[in-house]
Design an enzyme around this catalytic site. Sequence first.
Site, PDB file in Angstrom:
ATOM      1  N   HIS A   1      59.447   4.348 -35.850  1.00  0.00           N
ATOM      2  CA  HIS A   1      59.736   5.779 -35.757  1.00  0.00           C
ATOM      3  C   HIS A   1      58.491   6.609 -35.495  1.00  0.00           C
ATOM      4  O   HIS A   1      57.377   6.240 -35.816  1.00  0.00           O
ATOM      5  CB  HIS A   1      60.454   6.256 -37.026  1.00  0.00           C
ATOM      6  CG  HIS A   1      59.765   5.941 -38.304  1.00  0.00           C
ATOM      7  ND1 HIS A   1      59.830   4.712 -38.921  1.00  0.00           N
ATOM      8  CD2 HIS A   1      58.990   6.721 -39.100  1.00  0.00           C
ATOM      9  CE1 HIS A   1      59.133   4.737 -40.042  1.00  0.00           C
ATOM     10  NE2 HIS A   1      58.609   5.940 -40.173  1.00  0.00           N
TER      11      HIS A   1
ATOM     12  N   GLY B   1      49.538 -25.164  -4.733  1.00  0.00           N
ATOM     13  CA  GLY B   1      49.833 -24.372  -3.548  1.00  0.00           C
ATOM     14  C   GLY B   1      51.288 -24.369  -3.157  1.00  0.00           C
ATOM     15  O   GLY B   1      52.100 -25.170  -3.649  1.00  0.00           O
TER      16      GLY B   1
ATOM     17  N   ASN C   1      53.034 -10.959   5.924  1.00  0.00           N
ATOM     18  CA  ASN C   1      53.905 -12.086   5.616  1.00  0.00           C
ATOM     19  C   ASN C   1      54.469 -11.911   4.204  1.00  0.00           C
ATOM     20  O   ASN C   1      53.722 -11.790   3.237  1.00  0.00           O
ATOM     21  CB  ASN C   1      53.087 -13.373   5.719  1.00  0.00           C
ATOM     22  CG  ASN C   1      53.859 -14.600   5.289  1.00  0.00           C
ATOM     23  OD1 ASN C   1      55.076 -14.570   5.130  1.00  0.00           O
ATOM     24  ND2 ASN C   1      53.139 -15.706   5.090  1.00  0.00           N
TER      25      ASN C   1
END
Length: 393
Positions: free
Chosen positions: A308, A83, A160
């Site tokens: 290519h 966290g 927030n």
Amino acid sequence: MQAVVLAAGEGTRIRPLSASLPKPMLPVADRPLAAHAADAAVSAGADELILVVGYEAETVREYFGEEYAGVPVTYAVQREQAGTADAVRAAREHLDGEFAVLNGDNLYDPAGVERLFEAGPSVGAHRVEDPTSYGVLSTAGDSVTDITEKPAEPQTDLANTGAYVFPAEAREWLDVPASERGEREITDVLARTVREHEVTAVEIDRWLDVGRPWELLEANEWKLAALDRAVRGSVHEDADLRGAVVVEEGAAVDSGVVVEGPALIRSGASVGPNAYVRGATLVGEDATVGHGVEIKNSVLMAGATVGHLSYVGDSVLGRDVNFGAGTTVANLRHDDAPVKITVKGERVSTGRRKFGVVVGDDAKTGINVALDAGTILSPRVGIVPGETVTRDR
């Protein structure tokens, strides 16, 4: 003021791009994502950067070194992804006085970060259309009164942004209990700060949380749009560069190439001959865009090769990806609905009408391969010539 930049996360929602590279180190224009947060902090007046590292920490250390943008860099190690409060707690021994915290996987309007640093205890706020997916700030005037995570009935539209300035004593408030999802949340530290201090909600005009592959594409669209034309590499006299195109020293653009900016062609990259690059496109260091190739609004990370006569649109290709000749990416559904991709095992809408593929490092396709819109290729996957791929591989 010290600025703590959180750069320890793996980024499981942005896999396979983060399989061996920390999400904060994914490329956004000419630098990693975390460097944009660090630059915003330094521009706002940070006199020290404290980078919290964990997953693939050495990659972060190698880029930032002991000094970045003229300010010293200190490292703190988060040993377990537990966290955001836990991440800041890893930096606690280095903190001395008021300190800022920025998420290393977010893009912030630098002017907003500057206002944040000037406001004292504060939190960055951004107005969003659907606040139910965010932590929502309640305010009285400019002062924060409460924060609610993902409310069903939001009181405001202020999300927030994960940008904070904390008072010195918040250093001692980081030992918060684990939340319902098992993480120690920095918002709990913010809640205590709100109880004990006046905390200002500082509006940040532009902000992007880069959590999923299409948001990395959006981040590059944002930063590439700010390019000023600069040609320092080798450009053939028959090439046509239009608008804001940057060709770094050591890059080469061959004859017959058309590049419509904004586009950034990084050092060591080669484009053409007879290629077409358009939209907000990043051609990474040592990447190759071959003869007759069209690249549109995409990110090619370092060392990626598109052979290519191929087409790549609205896609993200990881490091050292190799697309064989004639590989074609679909970037539009037949029903014109937003393209979906798989995020942590679930099909999720990108919200984008046009979106191509996400390809992990070292994946390869044979010649004449077709990749359906929203397909993900894992690192080191090989696709045999002539195959049509409609599911993740």
